[in-house]
Motif scaffolding. Sequence first.
Motif, mmCIF file in Angstrom:
data_model
loop_
_atom_site.group_PDB
_atom_site.id
_atom_site.type_symbol
_atom_site.label_atom_id
_atom_site.label_comp_id
_atom_site.label_asym_id
_atom_site.label_seq_id
_atom_site.Cartn_x
_atom_site.Cartn_y
_atom_site.Cartn_z
ATOM 1 N N LEU A 110 0.829 -1.212 0.000
ATOM 2 C CA LEU A 110 0.000 0.000 0.000
ATOM 3 C C LEU A 110 0.863 1.262 0.000
ATOM 4 O O LEU A 110 0.452 2.298 -0.492
ATOM 5 C CB LEU A 110 -0.920 0.034 1.226
ATOM 6 C CG LEU A 110 -2.028 -0.999 1.291
ATOM 7 C CD1 LEU A 110 -2.875 -0.791 2.537
ATOM 8 C CD2 LEU A 110 -2.925 -0.943 0.057
ATOM 9 N N ARG B 7 -2.574 -0.726 -5.377
ATOM 10 C CA ARG B 7 -3.072 -0.462 -4.017
ATOM 11 C C ARG B 7 -4.529 -0.921 -3.885
ATOM 12 O O ARG B 7 -4.909 -1.550 -2.896
ATOM 13 C CB ARG B 7 -2.947 1.033 -3.692
ATOM 14 C CG ARG B 7 -1.515 1.504 -3.525
ATOM 15 C CD ARG B 7 -1.464 2.889 -2.904
ATOM 16 N NE ARG B 7 -1.996 3.906 -3.781
ATOM 17 C CZ ARG B 7 -1.253 4.715 -4.543
ATOM 18 N NH1 ARG B 7 0.043 4.611 -4.526
ATOM 19 N NH2 ARG B 7 -1.825 5.633 -5.290
ATOM 20 N N LEU B 96 -2.614 6.269 0.138
ATOM 21 C CA LEU B 96 -3.747 5.560 -0.453
ATOM 22 C C LEU B 96 -4.911 6.546 -0.487
ATOM 23 O O LEU B 96 -5.250 7.111 0.555
ATOM 24 C CB LEU B 96 -4.080 4.370 0.453
ATOM 25 C CG LEU B 96 -5.336 3.579 0.202
ATOM 26 C CD1 LEU B 96 -5.095 2.584 -0.925
ATOM 27 C CD2 LEU B 96 -5.726 2.802 1.462
ATOM 28 N N GLU B 100 -9.504 4.901 -3.741
ATOM 29 C CA GLU B 100 -8.862 3.584 -3.864
ATOM 30 C C GLU B 100 -9.327 2.660 -2.740
ATOM 31 O O GLU B 100 -9.594 1.480 -2.957
ATOM 32 C CB GLU B 100 -7.341 3.719 -3.820
ATOM 33 C CG GLU B 100 -6.736 4.338 -5.061
ATOM 34 C CD GLU B 100 -5.320 4.857 -4.832
ATOM 35 O OE1 GLU B 100 -4.867 5.647 -5.666
ATOM 36 O OE2 GLU B 100 -4.685 4.493 -3.817
#
Lengths: 285, 278
Positions: A110, B7, B96, B100
Motif C-alpha cells: 500500500l 493499491r 492511499l 482507492e
Amino acid sequence: MSTSSAISVQGLTKDFRVGLRGIKLRAVDNLSLEIPRGQVFGLLGPNGCGKSTTLKIVLGLIPATSGAISILGFPSATTEARQRTGFLPEAPYFHKFLTGRELVQYCARLSGVPSAQVHDAVEASLELAAMTEAASRPIGTYSKGMLQRIGLAQAIVHDPELVILDEPTAGVDPVGSAAIGRMINAMRAKGKTIVLCSHLLGQVEQVCDRVAIMDRGRLVLEGRVDEVLAQRDRHVITVAYLTPQARQAAEAALAAHGATVTSITHPRRSLEDLFRELVTGSRDA
Amino acid sequence: MNARLNRTSWIARITFLEAIRQRFFAFLLVLSAAMVVSSVSLRFMDFGHSELKFVADFAFGGMFLFGSVLALVMTAQLFFAEIENRTALTLLAKPLSRTEFLLGKFLGTWAVLGVFVFSLAFLQGIILWSRTQELIVMAAETGRVAPDFSVSGLASFAVLQWLRLGVVAAMVLMVSAVARTFLFTVIVGAMAIVAGQLQWLAQEALLKPSDASVVTKSLLWVSSRVIPNLQQFNIGDTLVLDPTAISGAAVWSVILSGLFYLVAFLALASLAFRRREI
C-alpha cells in the motif's frame, strides 16, 4: 512555511460540531508549530488537549477548520506527503487473521514499495521492531507489546523520512517500553524525524530532543528538552562517602561564597531502571 | 495508474480474505445451497408450471433473497469494521486515496458475492441437468416432448445476478460513506433494495396517461431515474428455460443499466467519503 521543517503547522484551528444543535467545540486553537527534521519531537498534554486531533489533521484523516500544514514541504493530506510518512496509531488494531509478516507486506504494497524490494524491506522493518521470530504467527495471538512493535514495523516498512508514533508505549510493560525507546533511537540514528505522542514523561524526557506541551487545544510550551527542564539557578553535586564532618565543611565553604545548600539527599534510581535491571533479558514474546 | 491499481487490488484482496472467513457468509451459502438442492424435493408444489421452471424459480428465489441479505449486511459490515476497529486509521494514513480504499472494499465484497452466485449457479446447473436427464427418460417412455434447459442461459443469469448484487453493494457503500452507524446503513440499505424491487411501478405509472399532478409526475420521474430497477435482473427462468424468448440486446441493455448505476453509486460514495472524518 519552512521547507527545512519536517512538519510545519500554521494557525491550525479545528472545531467539532456536537449534538443536534451543532454546538461548536474547539479542539485545536490557532496552533503554530515547526518540527525540525532529524529530531525526536515529543508532543505532550493531558487527555483531550488536542494532540491526537492535531496528528489526525496532519495525516489528512480529518480536515482542519482553518490553517495550513505541510509535511516535508508538501501540503499535508496529499499522497506525496503520506508517501514520506509512517504512522503508528494509538492502541493499534490489525486484521487478526493475517500473520505479522503478511501485515507488513500488505502495508509495504500500500505504501508503494517496489515489488522487487518488498521482501528486504519487510525483513528489515521486522528486524528493527524485534519481531522476526514472531512474524509467522497470526496477529490474533500477539500480546499488547507485540502489537505495538508490529505496528511500528508496518509504519516504517517504506522507509519514511517522518515517523509519527501516537502513544507507542501505552499498555506496554517497562521492558517492552525500553525496547520501543531503543527503536526510536535507532531511527533517529538513521536521520529520521520522529514525532512522539506519549503520557510517559520519563520516556519522552529520555528520547526526545524537543517537546511541545498542549493544553485545551493551545500550545503552552515548546523548546529543547534540556532548555525547558534546566533550572539555571540550581546545581547538583554528587558526592561519595559524605561524612557529617565533610558535609559541615562543604556547607561552610559554600556559605563563605554566598551559596546556600537547599537540600542534601541520596540519589535514587528510577523505579523503571530498577524494574528493567531485575527483569533484564526478559521479552514479552 | 499502475500504483493505484496495485493499491486498490491489495485492499480488495484483504477484504475478500476477511469476508470469505466470516461465518455469516458460510451460513448464507449453506442455507442457499440447501434451498437449491431442496427445490427438487419440493417440485410437487409447482402450481401447474413446468417442473423445471419451478425448480429454477425456487433456486433463483434463494439466490435473490440470500444474495441481497449478504450484499447488504456484508458490505456494511466490512466497511464499518474498518472504521470502528480503526484499521482505517492505519490504512488511510498511507499513500492511499479514499477512492482507492472504497473501490478496494467494493471489489473485495463483489468478489465474495461472485463466489456466492457462481457456486450456487453451478450447483443449480447440476440439479437442473440431473432432473432433465430423468425427465428425458420419462418423456421418451410417454412419448411427450423432452424438456431442456440452457447452460449458457444459466451462466448469463448468474452474471446478471452478480451484477445486481454489485449494484446493491455499491448502493450500500454509498449509504455507508455518509452514515454513522452500521444499523442505520442496514435499515436504509434494506429500504433502498425494496424501493429498487418496486421501481418498475414508478416507471409504469409514468408511462400510463393519467391526470396526476406535476409534483407527483416529477416525483415518479425522479424515482424512476435515481432508483435502479432491480426487478429487471430477474429474467432467469426465461434465460434458462426459453432463451430464444429474450434478445441479446435486451440482456445487454440490462447489463449496461446495471453498470451505469454501479459506477454512479461508487462515484457518489467516493465523493461523500472524501470529507468524512476518520
